[in-house]
Design a protein around this motif. Sequence first.
Motif, PDB file in Angstrom:
ATOM      1  N   SER A 178       4.683   3.334  -8.790  1.00  0.00           N
ATOM      2  CA  SER A 178       5.227   4.175  -9.855  1.00  0.00           C
ATOM      3  C   SER A 178       6.737   4.305  -9.713  1.00  0.00           C
ATOM      4  CB  SER A 178       4.591   5.565  -9.781  1.00  0.00           C
ATOM      5  OG  SER A 178       4.959   6.193  -8.554  1.00  0.00           O
ATOM      6  N   ARG A 179       7.362   4.884 -10.725  1.00  0.00           N
ATOM      7  CA  ARG A 179       8.797   5.142 -10.638  1.00  0.00           C
ATOM      8  C   ARG A 179       9.099   6.128  -9.511  1.00  0.00           C
ATOM      9  NH1 ARG A 179      10.746   5.729 -17.000  1.00  0.00           N
ATOM     10  NH2 ARG A 179      10.300   3.549 -17.587  1.00  0.00           N
ATOM     11  N   ARG A 180       8.217   7.109  -9.320  1.00  0.00           N
ATOM     12  CA  ARG A 180       8.432   8.080  -8.242  1.00  0.00           C
ATOM     13  C   ARG A 180       8.386   7.390  -6.891  1.00  0.00           C
ATOM     14  NH1 ARG A 180       5.596  11.297  -4.719  1.00  0.00           N
ATOM     15  NH2 ARG A 180       6.564  13.322  -4.259  1.00  0.00           N
ATOM     16  N   ARG A 181       7.417   6.499  -6.714  1.00  0.00           N
ATOM     17  CA  ARG A 181       7.325   5.771  -5.441  1.00  0.00           C
ATOM     18  C   ARG A 181       8.583   4.938  -5.208  1.00  0.00           C
ATOM     19  NH1 ARG A 181       2.662   1.263  -3.814  1.00  0.00           N
ATOM     20  NH2 ARG A 181       3.977   0.003  -2.458  1.00  0.00           N
ATOM     21  N   TRP A 182       9.090   4.287  -6.261  1.00  0.00           N
ATOM     22  CA  TRP A 182      10.287   3.484  -6.101  1.00  0.00           C
ATOM     23  C   TRP A 182      11.498   4.361  -5.810  1.00  0.00           C
ATOM     24  CZ3 TRP A 182      12.387  -0.384  -4.281  1.00  0.00           C
ATOM     25  CH2 TRP A 182      13.593  -0.957  -4.740  1.00  0.00           C
ATOM     26  N   ALA A 183      11.561   5.538  -6.406  1.00  0.00           N
ATOM     27  CA  ALA A 183      12.667   6.460  -6.131  1.00  0.00           C
ATOM     28  C   ALA A 183      12.655   6.881  -4.663  1.00  0.00           C
ATOM     29  CB  ALA A 183      12.578   7.683  -7.047  1.00  0.00           C
TER      30      ALA A 183
ATOM     31  N   THR B 262      11.325   5.156  -2.244  1.00  0.00           N
ATOM     32  CA  THR B 262      11.655   3.961  -1.461  1.00  0.00           C
ATOM     33  C   THR B 262      13.161   3.720  -1.447  1.00  0.00           C
ATOM     34  OG1 THR B 262       9.533   2.980  -2.075  1.00  0.00           O
ATOM     35  CG2 THR B 262      11.196   1.500  -1.186  1.00  0.00           C
ATOM     36  N   ILE B 263      13.797   3.894  -2.602  1.00  0.00           N
ATOM     37  CA  ILE B 263      15.251   3.725  -2.676  1.00  0.00           C
ATOM     38  C   ILE B 263      15.951   4.688  -1.721  1.00  0.00           C
ATOM     39  CG2 ILE B 263      17.250   4.165  -4.150  1.00  0.00           C
ATOM     40  CD1 ILE B 263      15.696   3.013  -6.479  1.00  0.00           C
ATOM     41  N   ARG B 264      15.512   5.941  -1.720  1.00  0.00           N
ATOM     42  CA  ARG B 264      16.138   6.932  -0.846  1.00  0.00           C
ATOM     43  C   ARG B 264      16.026   6.527   0.618  1.00  0.00           C
ATOM     44  NH1 ARG B 264      13.475  12.726  -0.714  1.00  0.00           N
ATOM     45  NH2 ARG B 264      12.060  11.572   0.663  1.00  0.00           N
ATOM     46  N   GLU B 265      14.838   6.075   1.021  1.00  0.00           N
ATOM     47  CA  GLU B 265      14.636   5.666   2.410  1.00  0.00           C
ATOM     48  C   GLU B 265      15.438   4.415   2.750  1.00  0.00           C
ATOM     49  OE1 GLU B 265      12.921   7.313   4.771  1.00  0.00           O
ATOM     50  OE2 GLU B 265      12.722   8.895   3.255  1.00  0.00           O
ATOM     51  N   LEU B 266      15.505   3.479   1.825  1.00  0.00           N
ATOM     52  CA  LEU B 266      16.248   2.240   2.081  1.00  0.00           C
ATOM     53  C   LEU B 266      17.744   2.508   2.224  1.00  0.00           C
ATOM     54  CD1 LEU B 266      14.403  -0.164  -0.387  1.00  0.00           C
ATOM     55  CD2 LEU B 266      14.379  -0.299   2.104  1.00  0.00           C
ATOM     56  N   LYS B 267      18.252   3.433   1.443  1.00  0.00           N
ATOM     57  CA  LYS B 267      19.666   3.788   1.548  1.00  0.00           C
ATOM     58  C   LYS B 267      19.948   4.515   2.855  1.00  0.00           C
ATOM     59  CE  LYS B 267      20.813   4.088  -3.383  1.00  0.00           C
ATOM     60  NZ  LYS B 267      21.218   4.993  -4.496  1.00  0.00           N
ATOM     61  N   GLU B 268      19.065   5.454   3.205  1.00  0.00           N
ATOM     62  CA  GLU B 268      19.294   6.258   4.406  1.00  0.00           C
ATOM     63  C   GLU B 268      19.077   5.454   5.680  1.00  0.00           C
ATOM     64  OE1 GLU B 268      16.810   9.670   4.094  1.00  0.00           O
ATOM     65  OE2 GLU B 268      17.996  10.619   2.497  1.00  0.00           O
ATOM     66  N   GLN B 269      18.020   4.656   5.707  1.00  0.00           N
ATOM     67  CA  GLN B 269      17.681   3.948   6.947  1.00  0.00           C
ATOM     68  C   GLN B 269      18.406   2.614   7.106  1.00  0.00           C
ATOM     69  OE1 GLN B 269      13.486   3.611   7.843  1.00  0.00           O
ATOM     70  NE2 GLN B 269      12.986   5.508   6.752  1.00  0.00           N
ATOM     71  N   HIS B 270      18.675   1.948   5.990  1.00  0.00           N
ATOM     72  CA  HIS B 270      19.234   0.599   6.073  1.00  0.00           C
ATOM     73  C   HIS B 270      20.594   0.451   5.402  1.00  0.00           C
ATOM     74  CE1 HIS B 270      15.462  -1.072   7.687  1.00  0.00           C
ATOM     75  NE2 HIS B 270      14.852  -0.259   6.844  1.00  0.00           N
ATOM     76  N   GLY B 271      21.068   1.498   4.758  1.00  0.00           N
ATOM     77  CA  GLY B 271      22.384   1.446   4.147  1.00  0.00           C
ATOM     78  C   GLY B 271      22.487   0.497   2.965  1.00  0.00           C
ATOM     79  N   LEU B 272      21.380   0.243   2.290  1.00  0.00           N
ATOM     80  CA  LEU B 272      21.406  -0.671   1.151  1.00  0.00           C
ATOM     81  C   LEU B 272      22.126  -0.034  -0.037  1.00  0.00           C
ATOM     82  CD1 LEU B 272      17.824  -2.254   1.247  1.00  0.00           C
ATOM     83  CD2 LEU B 272      19.957  -3.144   2.197  1.00  0.00           C
ATOM     84  N   THR B 273      22.790  -0.866  -0.816  1.00  0.00           N
ATOM     85  CA  THR B 273      23.562  -0.390  -1.958  1.00  0.00           C
ATOM     86  C   THR B 273      22.773  -0.538  -3.254  1.00  0.00           C
ATOM     87  OG1 THR B 273      24.553  -2.555  -2.402  1.00  0.00           O
ATOM     88  CG2 THR B 273      25.655  -1.136  -0.776  1.00  0.00           C
ATOM     89  N   GLU B 274      23.286   0.083  -4.304  1.00  0.00           N
ATOM     90  CA  GLU B 274      22.662  -0.037  -5.617  1.00  0.00           C
ATOM     91  C   GLU B 274      22.658  -1.496  -6.072  1.00  0.00           C
ATOM     92  OE1 GLU B 274      21.140   2.050  -7.502  1.00  0.00           O
ATOM     93  OE2 GLU B 274      21.531   3.968  -6.506  1.00  0.00           O
TER      94      GLU B 274
ATOM     95  N   ARG C 284       0.793  -1.226   0.000  1.00  0.00           N
ATOM     96  CA  ARG C 284       0.000   0.000   0.000  1.00  0.00           C
ATOM     97  C   ARG C 284       0.827   1.279   0.000  1.00  0.00           C
ATOM     98  NH1 ARG C 284      -1.849  -3.002   4.158  1.00  0.00           N
ATOM     99  NH2 ARG C 284      -1.527  -1.426   5.766  1.00  0.00           N
ATOM    100  N   GLY C 285       2.135   1.215   0.201  1.00  0.00           N
ATOM    101  CA  GLY C 285       2.881   2.456   0.234  1.00  0.00           C
ATOM    102  C   GLY C 285       4.314   2.298   0.690  1.00  0.00           C
ATOM    103  N   VAL C 286       5.045   3.405   0.658  1.00  0.00           N
ATOM    104  CA  VAL C 286       6.475   3.417   0.938  1.00  0.00           C
ATOM    105  C   VAL C 286       6.821   2.899   2.339  1.00  0.00           C
ATOM    106  CG1 VAL C 286       8.505   4.902   1.178  1.00  0.00           C
ATOM    107  CG2 VAL C 286       6.936   5.231  -0.747  1.00  0.00           C
ATOM    108  N   PRO C 287       6.115   3.304   3.407  1.00  0.00           N
ATOM    109  CA  PRO C 287       6.497   2.812   4.738  1.00  0.00           C
ATOM    110  C   PRO C 287       6.526   1.281   4.833  1.00  0.00           C
ATOM    111  CG  PRO C 287       4.968   4.641   4.946  1.00  0.00           C
ATOM    112  CD  PRO C 287       5.003   4.281   3.494  1.00  0.00           C
ATOM    113  N   LEU C 288       5.543   0.621   4.232  1.00  0.00           N
ATOM    114  CA  LEU C 288       5.528  -0.839   4.250  1.00  0.00           C
ATOM    115  C   LEU C 288       6.683  -1.394   3.421  1.00  0.00           C
ATOM    116  CD1 LEU C 288       1.726  -1.654   3.868  1.00  0.00           C
ATOM    117  CD2 LEU C 288       3.107  -1.826   5.935  1.00  0.00           C
ATOM    118  N   ASP C 289       6.962  -0.759   2.300  1.00  0.00           N
ATOM    119  CA  ASP C 289       8.045  -1.226   1.433  1.00  0.00           C
ATOM    120  C   ASP C 289       9.400  -1.131   2.136  1.00  0.00           C
ATOM    121  OD1 ASP C 289       6.027  -1.481  -0.418  1.00  0.00           O
ATOM    122  OD2 ASP C 289       6.519   0.375  -1.484  1.00  0.00           O
TER     123      ASP C 289
END
Length: 279
Positions: free
Chosen positions: A205-210, A212-224, A180-185
């Motif tokens: 959408s691509r915007r939603r994924w963008a 999500t990527i930003r949050e995943l990098k900032e909060q979890h340190g995930l790489t490309e 349903r949204g970025v927080p769950l993702d």
Amino acid sequence: MYDDLKPVYEAFSAAQAANEPVALATIVSTQGSMPRQAGSKILVRADGSTVGTVGGGAMESLVIQEALAALSDGQTRLNSYNLNNLEDGAPGVCGGSAQVFIEPMMTSPTLLVIGGGHVGKALAELGKWLDYRVVLSDDREAFCNPDYLPGLDGYLVCAPGELVERASIDRQTYVAAVTRGVPLDVELIPALLQTDAPYIGLIGSRRRWALTIRELKEQHGLTEAQLSRVHAPIGLELNAETPKEIAVSIMSEIIMIRRGGTGEPMQWMGAVSEADKNK
């Protein structure tokens, strides 16, 4: 012979019912003196435990090793074993030889649908029609139960972050997150990336994924490199609109990944040779 093989057949049936991967090794031919003859079987589980025998000893140990390798790569094998001279590296001294066919019986592919909304419901139904095992998960019980969507193989009501602990996700599990949204993702993706799933798809959408990527990098340190495993936006480009059409788009991508396809149109405008005409 049947009484000897009955436990093997029973174990095989139980494994199929439980969707447990096993390998079945069968002696298909022998020459000379051998402890077991053609038709003898051994069933090998992923943990190395066995039912039945193809003669015991060093040869059986080699067969078990090959069976485990078959479970790892999914490929059948036809191996020959000569029991002539231990000093020459043979697994015995009976004087004969045997050919053993080893066949991995992999689990049925599982479609794990995360999110029981309109798209998730259509996707689960399509997955069952395509003969996948389908497991539905949602943090809302009203959208994840047999009354809401009957006939599935499992229902997991839990928060996204708990899913990996509750579900069995292996190399035969295709994950479609229609959430349903970025927080769950952001809660879900890091855990999924720790699994061996060959496909992890995320709707949006691509915007939603963008975002999500930003949050995943900032909060979890995930790489490309880690995030490149995620197919987002999910599915093939079909310009789909309805939940059923979107489900077709998603399953098309999953089939493509599973079967090694390209997703390109198969239309062909080349000339047909005389040889092809006769086929």
